[in-house]
Structures are given as structure tokens and as C-alpha cells.
Design a protein around this motif. Structure first.
Motif: not given
Length: 365
Positions: A118-123, A265-288
């Protein structure tokens, strides 16, 4: 059923003096995809042929040009590459990279993805869409059947994003036609509320659709698959999907929260961009942000929002009940400090982060 005479015509003539269409790989209501061969460069290709009645339909003709122009602007390893595009006596054709693999929708028939897959797919999905969005291109038809997955020789999951046919969709287009077409093609399970309500659309509509793809990948079923088809659009507007933690208790609470952010449902509450969401995912995955082991017998998830207030209330169910938060979070010189007080002890944690981090998680084992 495929028209054998049409296939015979498609496979018996050279396109632009260099491309052969060979064996049908798949087909739908709009066209047929063939394995093919480029005589000039001596390489395999995919040949996508629109059906004759589709090629000369104004709406579908415009969609074909949209797809070609979008793909021509973007070069990314996770987006299918367009080599050539045009029209001949048989109609519109695309010459594309031949992608080996299986549609994610078919792949998931065997069950949900393991966490590492899943991590690989999402990234890869986010990396591809981040590039498309940077070029001002919206996909607007992201779904599990438009993602092709395969295994590399190193057994890593590989992904390609397909079918930009609805890309660069403009708000003044007849949204009702797109919704009807989405229902026919299965996209209804991934449609953003603002698209359904015929509101202004931006890149966050793609993020909503990706969130539902991610949910599907982790549960092996679309979020609203149990509902009758006529209720699915209403569910996108007013109903929250079941919490991932209830369906997959083995999942990391941080990744569950990360996926559910896409589904607001509200776009404003979603990640601000795909790039920002990817950055967050990398932080979670790395257990930094994993600190030294403590004496807690079960994992504790701490998630801190970027405004440095107390933990968001929607995350409280994931917090170990033996721990309460005291004082305020302090942010200085790239370090967040918070004081945890438990039944048996109190401890101050120093957690490295940066001011623009949307989300981080740490676990006390």
C-alpha cells in the motif's frame, strides 16, 4: 462482444506507415486497446483505437484531444507515456507505452494490499498526480480500474496511471453528462462531492478520488460498495465511510487518519496538495518520530496538527487512555515539546519536526 470485422480492419493496416495493432488487450464502450509494434523503432507499443461511432462524436472527440494533450505535457514514470496520436480512416488512435500488469481493481479481487504494498502504491500514485497537477492537469476519473499495477524483478509494486480522457474538465461543461458517464464506467464509487454537486472543481477533486482508491486498496472493496447504486452519490455528499480501523484493526492509526483526510466532503479539509500528502506519507512510513521504547504495554499514537494546538478531537479514540496532555505544545527551532502525564509517570518528549509539517506520528512501544 468485439466486432471481428472491426478487429480485422484494425490489425490489417499499418498506422502512419509504422505502427501495427496486433492482439486485443481489452475493450470498453469507447474503444479497443491492442498490443502493437513500432516498425520504425522496433519496440512494443499499445494501440488504443476509439470505436468509429465514438471517434466522430463531438464530445468524445474533444475528450480524446484532452487526453492526448494532457499526456503530451507530462513525463513521469508513474503516468503512461503517449508516443503518438492522430486520426485516420478508421478513426482516432493513440500510440502509447505498452504497460504490463493488471488493473488495481482486478488485483484487489485477491484481497486487500499488504501494508508495504500500500505504501508503494500510494507513494507512486501521489507522485504521478503531483506532477500532473503542477502542469495544471486534473485527471477527474481516478479509480481502481485506471491504475495498472505489476511487480518488478525486485518484487516491488509498480504503478501506472491510465486514461486521462476526462482531464482538464472545465466547470462550465455539462457535469450531468460526466456523472452519467461515470456511473456507467464504475467511477461513481470515486466521484468527488463537488463534481456531483456541479460546483467549482480543482486538484482536490482528484485527491478525494485517490482517497477512495486508497480505501479500496486497504479493504478490497470501495467504501460505499454495500449501498445500492442509486444511493452511492448521496453517500458521497452526506455519509462518511466506515472507519478503516474498524475494518483493518491491524493498520497503523496514523495511516488510517491519513487516508480519511482525503475523504472529507469539504475540499478545504483534504490535504492541500498531492505533494503535501506524499510528504506526510513519507513521514509516517519512515517512523521518523519514533522515540525510544517506553514501559507502555500497548502502542500509543500521538498526532499533532501543524497549528500546534492540542491533539485533534477526532484522533482521541486512538490515544492511549492512560495518558493525558498537559500544558500547550511549544514549537521552537524545529522542535515540538509536549508534556505527557500518565498514571505511573510523567515524561517530556522532544520530537523533531518542521513548521510546515501537516502531520506526524510517534509510537511508544
Amino acid at each position: 462482444m468485439l466486432d471481428s470485422e472491426l478487429i480485422r480492419r484494425h490489425t490489417s493496416q499499418l498506422i502512419r506507415g509504422r505502427y501495427w495493432a496486433r492482439e486485443p488487450l481489452g475493450h470498453g464502450g469507447l474503444g479497443i486497446v491492442y498490443s502493437g509494434w513500432d516498425e520504425e523503432l522496433q519496440r512494443p507499443v499499445a494501440v488504443k483505437r476509439l470505436l468509429p461511432e465514438v471517434s466522430y462524436n463531438k464530445k468524445h472527440g474533444e475528450a480524446a484531444w484532452n487526453e492526448a494533450q494532457s499526456l503530451a505535457k507530462v513525463t513521469h514514470p508513474n503516468i503512461v507515456t503517449l508516443y503518438d496520436f492522430g486520426r485516420d480512416e478508421e478513426g482516432v488512435f493513440f500510440i502509447m507505452e505498452l504497460v504490463q500488469g493488471q488493473e488495481l481493481e482486478e488485483w484487489l479481487v485477491g484481497g486487500p494490499l499488504p501494508v508495504e504494498d500500500f505504501y508503494q502504491l500510494a507513494q507512486q500514485a501521489l507522485a504521478g498526480m503531483a506532477t500532473a497537477h503542477i502542469h495544471g492537469i486534473l485527471h477527474l476519473d481516478l479509480k481502481s480500474s485506471n491504475l495498472m499495477v505489476s511487480r518488478s524483478v525486485a518484487n516491488m509494486l509498480q504503478l501506472k496511471i491510465l486514461d486521462f480522457g476526462l482531464s482538464k474538465f472545465q466547470p462550465n461543461t455539462d457535469v450531468s453528462e460526466v456523472i452519467q458517464e461515470s456511473a456507467n464506467m464504475g467511477s461513481i464509487y470515486y466521484s468527488a462531492p463537488e463534481l456531483i454537486q456541479m460546483q467549482r472543481i480543482d486538484h482536490r477533486a482528484d485527491l478525494y478520488s485517490l482517497g477512495h482508491v486508497f480505501y479500496h486498496a486497504l479493504t478490497a472493496a470501495p467504501a460505499f460498495a454495500s449501498l445500492p447504486m442509486e444511493e452511492v452519490l448521496v453517500a458521497h455528499l452526506y455519509q462518511d465511510p466506515p472507519q478503516l480501523r474498524t475494518l483493518r484493526p491491524d493498520l497503523d492509526p496514523a495511516i488510517c487518519h491519513w487516508v480519511h483526510r482525503f475523504l472529507h466532503k469539504d475540499p478545504a479539509l483534504r490535504p492541500e496538495s498531492a505533494e503535501a500528502a506524499l510528504r506526510d506519507l513519507m513521514l509516517i512510513r519512515s517512523h521518523l518520530f519514533r522515540p525510544e521504547a517506553s514501559n507502555f504495554s500497548s502502542p500509543l499514537c500521538i498526532v499533532v496538527s501543524k497549528d500546534w494546538n492540542l491533539v485533534p478531537s477526532d484522533l482521541l479514540p486512538f490515544i492511549d487512555k492512560r495518558v493525558t496532555f498537559t500544558g500547550k505544545l511549544e514549537h521552537q527551532d524545529g522542535v515540538v515539546r509536549l508534556v505527557l502525564s500518565g498514571i505511573e509517570r510523567a515524561k517530556e518528549l522532544t520530537l523533531p519536526t518542521t513548521p510546515d509539517t501537516d502531520l506526524f506520528s510517534t509510537y511508544l512501544q
